[in-house]
Design a protein around this motif. Structure first.
Motif, PDB file in Angstrom:
ATOM      1  N   SER A 108       0.855  -1.313  -0.145  1.00 58.02           N
ATOM      2  CA  SER A 108      -0.126  -0.061   0.232  1.00 58.02           C
ATOM      3  C   SER A 108       0.900   1.349  -0.032  1.00 58.02           C
ATOM      4  O   SER A 108       0.368   2.239  -0.307  1.00 58.02           O
ATOM      5  CB  SER A 108      -0.928   0.056   1.217  1.00 58.02           C
ATOM      6  N   LYS A 122      -6.142   0.910   2.855  1.00 58.21           N
ATOM      7  CA  LYS A 122      -6.073  -0.505   2.344  1.00 58.21           C
ATOM      8  C   LYS A 122      -7.394  -1.092   2.795  1.00 58.21           C
ATOM      9  O   LYS A 122      -7.484  -1.187   4.008  1.00 58.21           O
ATOM     10  CB  LYS A 122      -4.757  -1.159   2.711  1.00 58.21           C
ATOM     11  N   LEU A 175      -1.183   2.632   7.653  1.00 54.68           N
ATOM     12  CA  LEU A 175      -0.967   1.877   6.421  1.00 54.68           C
ATOM     13  C   LEU A 175       0.049   0.914   6.516  1.00 54.68           C
ATOM     14  O   LEU A 175      -0.153  -0.124   5.806  1.00 54.68           O
ATOM     15  CB  LEU A 175      -0.823   3.119   5.255  1.00 54.68           C
ATOM     16  N   GLY A 179      -1.586  -2.370   6.952  1.00 54.52           N
ATOM     17  CA  GLY A 179      -1.704  -2.438   5.448  1.00 54.52           C
ATOM     18  C   GLY A 179      -0.879  -4.258   5.429  1.00 54.52           C
ATOM     19  O   GLY A 179      -1.116  -5.149   4.484  1.00 54.52           O
TER      20      GLY A 179
END
Ligand SMILES: NC(=O)c1ccc[n+]([C@@H]2O[C@H](COP(=O)([O-])OP(=O)(O)OC[C@H]3O[C@@H](n4cnc5c(N)ncnc54)[C@H](OP(=O)(O)O)[C@@H]3O)[C@@H](O)[C@H]2O)c1
Length: 198
Positions: A108, A122, A175, A179
């Motif tokens: 991501s 994500k 993230l 992610g």
């Protein structure tokens, strides 16, 4: 809030089906044009319909569900500043399913480079498409969807959609770390069909 879906294949059409069932409007884009969507467009209408590139990529919140190797051509030349972009992809190369080299980034983080200035979340990549398209209450509880991102407001916007389409949402954090848990291959969550009974 306007919603775009880039990609009308297995994942894009599953997202479209989930939105349409909940009565949420969205515009969908593929590569070969609306005629190539076949019966999909009429199945998802009137809530989800084919849109122009400007309509789809200009939406307030954009789901991206195209093969990794198509990201550049699909997302290029657009001002993404401040908009919410949902990364539903896996960093895989074509039919070989070989993992793309990411230079130490999570997928991501690498994805975010295709949408500069966007608020990337994500999500929606860990479930098989038929489970994403299907009734999230089919097993008596609520099927889980994960999300991860650095922007709390972007996650709240996507979270509102996840609530409306009937799934149980779990925020995995930022993230990079969150992610990573959703990455395929490598993360522990892809492919799991988790249901919460609450
Ligand atoms: N399938 C899975 O089980 C699964 C699960 C989780 C995540 N993913 C990830 O989700 C992404 C999509 O996978 P998929 O299985 O849905 O792929 P897919 O069935 O092959 O569909 C890809 C879609 O992307 C569209 N597309 C390609 N280039 C485009 C462009 N330049 N502009 C607009 N649309 C474009 C294609 O358009 P046309 O229809 O015109 O060719 C097609 O509708 C991939 O990153 C994949 O790794 C897949």
């Amino acid at each position: 809030m306007s919603i775009g879906i880039v990609g009308a294949g297995a994942v894009g059409s599953a997202i479209g089906a989930a939105l349409a069932r909940a009565g949420i409007e969205a515009r969908m884009l593929n590569r070969r044009g609306p005629a190539a969507m076949g019966p999909l467009a009429s199945m998802l209408a009137p809530q989800v319909t084919a849109g122009t590139r400007d309509e789809v990529l200009g939406a307030d919140l954009v789901f991206v569900a195209v093969p990794w190797t198509r990201l550049g051509e699909a997302l290029g030349g657009v001002d993404w500043t401040g908009r919410v972009v949902v990364d539903c992809t896996n960093a895989l190369e074509g039919p070989s399913f070989r993992q793309v080299g990411l230079d130490g980034l999570t997928s991501s983080e690498a994805f975010a480079q295709f949408v500069p200035g966007a608020r990337v979340v994500k999500a929606l990549n860990h479930l098989l498409p038929h489970l994403l398209a299907g009734d999230p209450r089919a097993e008596g509880g609520r099927r889980v969807l994960f999300m991860a991102g650095d922007d709390a407001d972007a996650k709240a916007q996507l979270g509102g959609i996840i609530d409306r389409i009937g799934f149980y949402r779990i925020d995995l954090g930022n993230l990079r770390e969150g992610g990573r848990m959703m990455e395929f291959p490598g993360g522990p969550f892809p492919g799991l069909n988790l249901v919460v009974f609450d």
